[in-house]
Design a protein around this motif. Structure first.
Motif, PDB file in Angstrom:
ATOM      1  N   PHE A  31     -22.480   6.053  -5.569  1.00  0.00           N
ATOM      2  CA  PHE A  31     -23.070   6.968  -4.608  1.00  0.00           C
ATOM      3  C   PHE A  31     -23.991   7.917  -5.353  1.00  0.00           C
ATOM      4  N   PHE A  32     -24.851   8.587  -4.629  1.00  0.00           N
ATOM      5  CA  PHE A  32     -25.773   9.537  -5.246  1.00  0.00           C
ATOM      6  C   PHE A  32     -25.012  10.692  -5.894  1.00  0.00           C
ATOM      7  N   VAL A  33     -23.821  10.997  -5.382  1.00  0.00           N
ATOM      8  CA  VAL A  33     -23.003  12.093  -5.908  1.00  0.00           C
ATOM      9  C   VAL A  33     -22.648  11.843  -7.371  1.00  0.00           C
ATOM     10  N   GLY A  34     -22.372  10.603  -7.730  1.00  0.00           N
ATOM     11  CA  GLY A  34     -22.024  10.277  -9.109  1.00  0.00           C
ATOM     12  C   GLY A  34     -23.145  10.569 -10.076  1.00  0.00           C
ATOM     13  N   LEU A  35     -24.373  10.316  -9.646  1.00  0.00           N
ATOM     14  CA  LEU A  35     -25.528  10.604 -10.500  1.00  0.00           C
ATOM     15  C   LEU A  35     -25.667  12.105 -10.731  1.00  0.00           C
ATOM     16  N   VAL A  36     -25.504  12.877  -9.672  1.00  0.00           N
ATOM     17  CA  VAL A  36     -25.608  14.342  -9.789  1.00  0.00           C
ATOM     18  C   VAL A  36     -24.483  14.891 -10.666  1.00  0.00           C
ATOM     19  N   CYS A  37     -23.255  14.417 -10.445  1.00  0.00           N
ATOM     20  CA  CYS A  37     -22.128  14.869 -11.278  1.00  0.00           C
ATOM     21  C   CYS A  37     -22.362  14.529 -12.748  1.00  0.00           C
ATOM     22  N   GLY A  38     -22.914  13.361 -13.013  1.00  0.00           N
ATOM     23  CA  GLY A  38     -23.184  12.959 -14.388  1.00  0.00           C
ATOM     24  C   GLY A  38     -24.219  13.842 -15.060  1.00  0.00           C
ATOM     25  N   TYR A  96     -30.476  -1.097  -7.572  1.00  0.00           N
ATOM     26  CA  TYR A  96     -29.937  -2.161  -6.722  1.00  0.00           C
ATOM     27  C   TYR A  96     -30.213  -1.861  -5.247  1.00  0.00           C
ATOM     28  N   TYR A  97     -29.996  -0.632  -4.844  1.00  0.00           N
ATOM     29  CA  TYR A  97     -30.201  -0.235  -3.452  1.00  0.00           C
ATOM     30  C   TYR A  97     -31.667  -0.385  -3.052  1.00  0.00           C
ATOM     31  N   GLY A 115     -21.656   7.464 -16.284  1.00  0.00           N
ATOM     32  CA  GLY A 115     -21.802   7.677 -14.845  1.00  0.00           C
ATOM     33  C   GLY A 115     -23.256   7.734 -14.410  1.00  0.00           C
ATOM     34  N   ILE A 116     -24.112   8.328 -15.231  1.00  0.00           N
ATOM     35  CA  ILE A 116     -25.544   8.370 -14.930  1.00  0.00           C
ATOM     36  C   ILE A 116     -26.118   6.952 -14.936  1.00  0.00           C
ATOM     37  N   VAL A 117     -25.711   6.166 -15.921  1.00  0.00           N
ATOM     38  CA  VAL A 117     -26.196   4.782 -16.001  1.00  0.00           C
ATOM     39  C   VAL A 117     -25.752   3.995 -14.773  1.00  0.00           C
ATOM     40  N   PHE A 118     -24.477   4.119 -14.386  1.00  0.00           N
ATOM     41  CA  PHE A 118     -23.998   3.438 -13.180  1.00  0.00           C
ATOM     42  C   PHE A 118     -24.765   3.891 -11.945  1.00  0.00           C
ATOM     43  N   GLY A 119     -24.989   5.199 -11.837  1.00  0.00           N
ATOM     44  CA  GLY A 119     -25.732   5.725 -10.691  1.00  0.00           C
ATOM     45  C   GLY A 119     -27.155   5.209 -10.646  1.00  0.00           C
ATOM     46  N   GLY A 142     -17.636  14.227 -15.640  1.00  0.00           N
ATOM     47  CA  GLY A 142     -17.847  12.884 -16.164  1.00  0.00           C
ATOM     48  C   GLY A 142     -16.959  11.859 -15.477  1.00  0.00           C
ATOM     49  N   ILE A 143     -15.702  12.219 -15.262  1.00  0.00           N
ATOM     50  CA  ILE A 143     -14.796  11.316 -14.563  1.00  0.00           C
ATOM     51  C   ILE A 143     -15.241  11.137 -13.113  1.00  0.00           C
ATOM     52  N   CYS A 144     -15.661  12.227 -12.470  1.00  0.00           N
ATOM     53  CA  CYS A 144     -16.167  12.126 -11.085  1.00  0.00           C
ATOM     54  C   CYS A 144     -17.415  11.252 -11.025  1.00  0.00           C
ATOM     55  N   SER A 145     -18.266  11.347 -12.029  1.00  0.00           N
ATOM     56  CA  SER A 145     -19.478  10.525 -12.021  1.00  0.00           C
ATOM     57  C   SER A 145     -19.138   9.040 -12.154  1.00  0.00           C
ATOM     58  N   LEU A 146     -18.058   8.730 -12.860  1.00  0.00           N
ATOM     59  CA  LEU A 146     -17.616   7.332 -12.946  1.00  0.00           C
ATOM     60  C   LEU A 146     -17.002   6.868 -11.627  1.00  0.00           C
ATOM     61  N   MET A 147     -16.215   7.737 -11.011  1.00  0.00           N
ATOM     62  CA  MET A 147     -15.551   7.359  -9.766  1.00  0.00           C
ATOM     63  C   MET A 147     -16.536   7.214  -8.612  1.00  0.00           C
TER      64      MET A 147
END
Length: 105
Positions: A28-35, A82-83, A72-76, A19-24
C-alpha cells in the motif's frame, strides 16, 4: 562517583517501528511513506549517536530500523510500478473491448 545511565539512541524505536510497518504495509502507499519517514528518523538518530556515542545505546536498533525502512521503500516502489503497469494494461484492454463491442452495434 555515579555513572550516568545511558539512554536509548534518539529515534531508534520510532525508526524500527516505522520500518516494520513499511514491511507490513508495503503493498500500500502507506508502506512507502512509513519507510521514508523511518529512514529520515534513523539518519537523524545515527547523526546524534555518532556525535556522542558514549551517551547512548541502541545503535543496532537504529541500523535495523534503517534497513527495514529501506526494504519497505523498495517493496512500496515495486508495488507502485506493478500497479501502474497493471492499470495501463487493463486500460488498454478495456479500450480494445469497447471498440470491439462498437463494431457489432
Amino acid at each position: 562517583m555515579m555513572e550516568q545511565q545511558k539512554q536509548n539512541a534518539p529515534y531508534a524505536v520510532a525508526s524500527l517501528v516505522l520500518g516494520i510497518c513499511s514491511l507490513m504495509f508495503g503493498c500500500f502507499f502507506v508502506g512507502l511513506v512509513c519507510g521514508i519517514v523511518g529512514v529520515v528518523l534513523a539518519n537523524k538518530g545515527m547523526e546524534t549517536y555518532n556525535n556522542q556515542p558514549c551517551m547512548y545505546t541502541g545503535f543496532g536498533m537504529l541500523k535495523a530500523g534503517k534497513v527495514t525502512s529501506i526494504i519497505g521503500i523498495v517493496f512500496g516502489a515495486i508495488y507502485i510500478v506493478y500497479y501502474v503497469i497493471a492499470v495501463a494494461i487493463i486500460g488498454t484492454a478495456g479500450f480494445a473491448w469497447l471498440e470491439w463491442m462498437n463494431m457489432f452495434s
